[in-house]
Design an enzyme around this catalytic site. Sequence first.
Site, PDB file in Angstrom:
ATOM      1  N   CYS A 139       0.820  -1.225   0.000  1.00  0.00           N
ATOM      2  CA  CYS A 139       0.000   0.000   0.000  1.00  0.00           C
ATOM      3  C   CYS A 139       0.848   1.268   0.000  1.00  0.00           C
ATOM      4  O   CYS A 139       0.320   2.363  -0.180  1.00  0.00           O
ATOM      5  CB  CYS A 139      -0.940  -0.018   1.192  1.00  0.00           C
ATOM      6  SG  CYS A 139      -1.832  -1.564   1.349  1.00  0.00           S
ATOM      7  N   HIS A 148      -3.499   6.704   1.919  1.00  0.00           N
ATOM      8  CA  HIS A 148      -3.904   5.364   1.499  1.00  0.00           C
ATOM      9  C   HIS A 148      -5.264   5.042   2.129  1.00  0.00           C
ATOM     10  O   HIS A 148      -5.466   5.243   3.318  1.00  0.00           O
ATOM     11  CB  HIS A 148      -2.842   4.353   1.943  1.00  0.00           C
ATOM     12  CG  HIS A 148      -3.321   2.943   1.881  1.00  0.00           C
ATOM     13  ND1 HIS A 148      -3.916   2.416   0.754  1.00  0.00           N
ATOM     14  CD2 HIS A 148      -3.326   1.953   2.827  1.00  0.00           C
ATOM     15  CE1 HIS A 148      -4.257   1.159   1.001  1.00  0.00           C
ATOM     16  NE2 HIS A 148      -3.908   0.861   2.238  1.00  0.00           N
ATOM     17  N   ASN A 206     -10.212  -1.015  -0.154  1.00  0.00           N
ATOM     18  CA  ASN A 206      -8.758  -0.820  -0.058  1.00  0.00           C
ATOM     19  C   ASN A 206      -8.123  -1.422  -1.317  1.00  0.00           C
ATOM     20  O   ASN A 206      -8.154  -2.631  -1.503  1.00  0.00           O
ATOM     21  CB  ASN A 206      -8.274  -1.530   1.212  1.00  0.00           C
ATOM     22  CG  ASN A 206      -6.772  -1.459   1.399  1.00  0.00           C
ATOM     23  OD1 ASN A 206      -6.035  -1.138   0.471  1.00  0.00           O
ATOM     24  ND2 ASN A 206      -6.326  -1.789   2.595  1.00  0.00           N
TER      25      ASN A 206
HETATM   26  N1  ACO Z   1     -18.332  -9.649   9.128  1.00  0.00           N
HETATM   27  C1  ACO Z   1     -18.818  -9.979  10.335  1.00  0.00           C
HETATM   28  N2  ACO Z   1     -18.040 -10.299  11.378  1.00  0.00           N
HETATM   29  C2  ACO Z   1     -16.709 -10.288  11.183  1.00  0.00           C
HETATM   30  C3  ACO Z   1     -16.134  -9.979   9.944  1.00  0.00           C
HETATM   31  C4  ACO Z   1     -17.009  -9.640   8.895  1.00  0.00           C
HETATM   32  N3  ACO Z   1     -16.557  -9.290   7.663  1.00  0.00           N
HETATM   33  N4  ACO Z   1     -14.800 -10.039  10.069  1.00  0.00           N
HETATM   34  C5  ACO Z   1     -14.522 -10.398  11.326  1.00  0.00           C
HETATM   35  N5  ACO Z   1     -15.690 -10.551  12.006  1.00  0.00           N
HETATM   36  C6  ACO Z   1     -15.868 -10.928  13.377  1.00  0.00           C
HETATM   37  C7  ACO Z   1     -14.736 -11.772  13.918  1.00  0.00           C
HETATM   38  O1  ACO Z   1     -14.924 -13.124  13.606  1.00  0.00           O
HETATM   39  C8  ACO Z   1     -14.830 -11.506  15.393  1.00  0.00           C
HETATM   40  O2  ACO Z   1     -15.865 -12.279  15.922  1.00  0.00           O
HETATM   41  P1  ACO Z   1     -15.732 -12.954  17.381  1.00  0.00           P
HETATM   42  O3  ACO Z   1     -15.637 -11.797  18.327  1.00  0.00           O
HETATM   43  O4  ACO Z   1     -16.979 -13.741  17.496  1.00  0.00           O
HETATM   44  O5  ACO Z   1     -14.481 -13.761  17.333  1.00  0.00           O
HETATM   45  C9  ACO Z   1     -15.284 -10.043  15.464  1.00  0.00           C
HETATM   46  O6  ACO Z   1     -15.855  -9.744  14.187  1.00  0.00           O
HETATM   47  C10 ACO Z   1     -14.163  -9.084  15.732  1.00  0.00           C
HETATM   48  O7  ACO Z   1     -13.074  -9.392  14.851  1.00  0.00           O
HETATM   49  P2  ACO Z   1     -11.768  -8.554  14.832  1.00  0.00           P
HETATM   50  O8  ACO Z   1     -10.839  -9.086  13.798  1.00  0.00           O
HETATM   51  O9  ACO Z   1     -11.271  -8.401  16.234  1.00  0.00           O
HETATM   52  O10 ACO Z   1     -12.350  -7.186  14.300  1.00  0.00           O
HETATM   53  P3  ACO Z   1     -11.775  -5.745  14.490  1.00  0.00           P
HETATM   54  O11 ACO Z   1     -12.658  -4.988  15.376  1.00  0.00           O
HETATM   55  O12 ACO Z   1     -10.304  -5.772  14.775  1.00  0.00           O
HETATM   56  O13 ACO Z   1     -11.985  -5.171  13.032  1.00  0.00           O
HETATM   57  C11 ACO Z   1     -10.638  -4.632  11.143  1.00  0.00           C
HETATM   58  C12 ACO Z   1     -11.295  -5.735  11.933  1.00  0.00           C
HETATM   59  C13 ACO Z   1     -11.723  -3.749  10.540  1.00  0.00           C
HETATM   60  C14 ACO Z   1      -9.820  -5.232  10.005  1.00  0.00           C
HETATM   61  C15 ACO Z   1      -9.745  -3.816  12.091  1.00  0.00           C
HETATM   62  O14 ACO Z   1      -8.805  -4.649  12.735  1.00  0.00           O
HETATM   63  C16 ACO Z   1      -9.027  -2.725  11.430  1.00  0.00           C
HETATM   64  O15 ACO Z   1      -9.597  -1.675  11.211  1.00  0.00           O
HETATM   65  N6  ACO Z   1      -7.743  -2.931  11.110  1.00  0.00           N
HETATM   66  C17 ACO Z   1      -6.949  -1.988  10.429  1.00  0.00           C
HETATM   67  C18 ACO Z   1      -6.225  -2.667   9.354  1.00  0.00           C
HETATM   68  C19 ACO Z   1      -6.838  -2.503   8.018  1.00  0.00           C
HETATM   69  O16 ACO Z   1      -7.712  -1.744   7.722  1.00  0.00           O
HETATM   70  N7  ACO Z   1      -6.273  -3.251   7.138  1.00  0.00           N
HETATM   71  C20 ACO Z   1      -6.599  -3.135   5.770  1.00  0.00           C
HETATM   72  C21 ACO Z   1      -5.539  -3.704   4.951  1.00  0.00           C
HETATM   73  S1  ACO Z   1      -3.944  -3.292   5.408  1.00  0.00           S
HETATM   74  C22 ACO Z   1      -3.471  -1.876   4.773  1.00  0.00           C
HETATM   75  O17 ACO Z   1      -4.050  -1.375   3.860  1.00  0.00           O
HETATM   76  C23 ACO Z   1      -2.272  -1.221   5.299  1.00  0.00           C
END
Ligand code: ACO
Length: 320
Positions: free
Chosen positions: A111, A247, A277
């Site tokens: 990215c 990004h 993304n």
């Molecule tokens: N739909 C429904 N539920 C989901 C989904 C989905 N698509 N994905 C995960 N879940 C569930 C999980 O299974 C988990 O359930 P559980 O509590 O029963 O185990 C729950 O949601 C929480 O999962 P987490 O992975 O802890 O979710 P989090 O709150 O961390 O959100 C996210 C995930 C949005 C990716 C977050 O970590 C984030 O914003 N990360 C930043 C990184 C990012 O945006 N990366 C993009 C690519 S990297 C880059 O471009 C640099």
Amino acid sequence: MNARIIGTGWCLPAFRADNDYLATLVDTSDEWIRERTGIRARHLAGEETTVSMAAEAAEKALARAGREASEVELLIVATITGGTDTPSAACRVQAQIGAKKAVAFDVNAACSGFLYALHMADAFIKSGMYKNALLIGAESLSRIVDWTDRSTCVLFGDGAGAAYVEASESGGLLAQSVGSSGDKWEVLSCRSRSGANPISGAQPAGYLTMDGQEVFKFAVRTVPRCIGEALEGAGVRADEVKLFLLHQANLRILQAVAKRLEQPEEKFPMNLDECGNTSAASLPILMAQLDEAGTLKRGDLLALSGFGAGLTWGACVLEW
Ligand code: ACO
């Protein structure tokens, strides 16, 4: 001499997959995706390829700049999904658009790729080796995500953005801050799908994997820091910057960065709601869409930042 952006272009695949469509593939919902990420839809490549989208964005950038492909001296494609291990996507784009004179190669910095390409173009231009460059960020991430893994497949999209840059005595790139931290490579990775040789045995297929919370922490710490360094290098205050083009990973990351920089969220334009993304493509697509809309005016001060797998990051301050 600085690298100055003269023309931009963008391309998205025709198929628009909204969150409800993804809910037919994996156990997810529009509400979950929108609340956690800000994404409503993304475009996914069908007939399109990374190279075809890159070529279309590049031709638009050249047309807006009023330049011919045959004039291009340096052609860099930032991508992690070029489609062939060799040759580079850049060589295939070169063939498609007829940039016969260009030195063409890819850069793999996920990215941050477009920022890295800009970084290199500026160095080549400052050295006097080349007078112009065509820089493209292009991805087909839909080809490397695991479509059974709801935690990653909802985040990504496909597309391409391009910028044609030229040596300029005024304006252009004023300062940069770019870095990498290979010790964190496992936080966000996609192992090669290359076939096994007789010694190593069968290799499992690689898909994009991510520790989302680690990426979040990395982004909100690193992006404000590298933007701050670029601002300092340029002798520009954050409040003098018209727009911060980041990004497009995630709405909450952009909001956290705005808060840390003490700048209003309106100065952080977004297209992630429609594009998801798109890794190396996200920043140049956003920039080209704003350029096309007439939002970017000559003389505007902009801060750009990319961050992603590697881990890699980069920021620059430029005068449009
Ligand atoms: N739909 C429904 N539920 C989901 C989904 C989905 N698509 N994905 C995960 N879940 C569930 C999980 O299974 C988990 O359930 P559980 O509590 O029963 O185990 C729950 O949601 C929480 O999962 P987490 O992975 O802890 O979710 P989090 O709150 O961390 O959100 C996210 C995930 C949005 C990716 C977050 O970590 C984030 O914003 N990360 C930043 C990184 C990012 O945006 N990366 C993009 C690519 S990297 C880059 O471009 C640099």
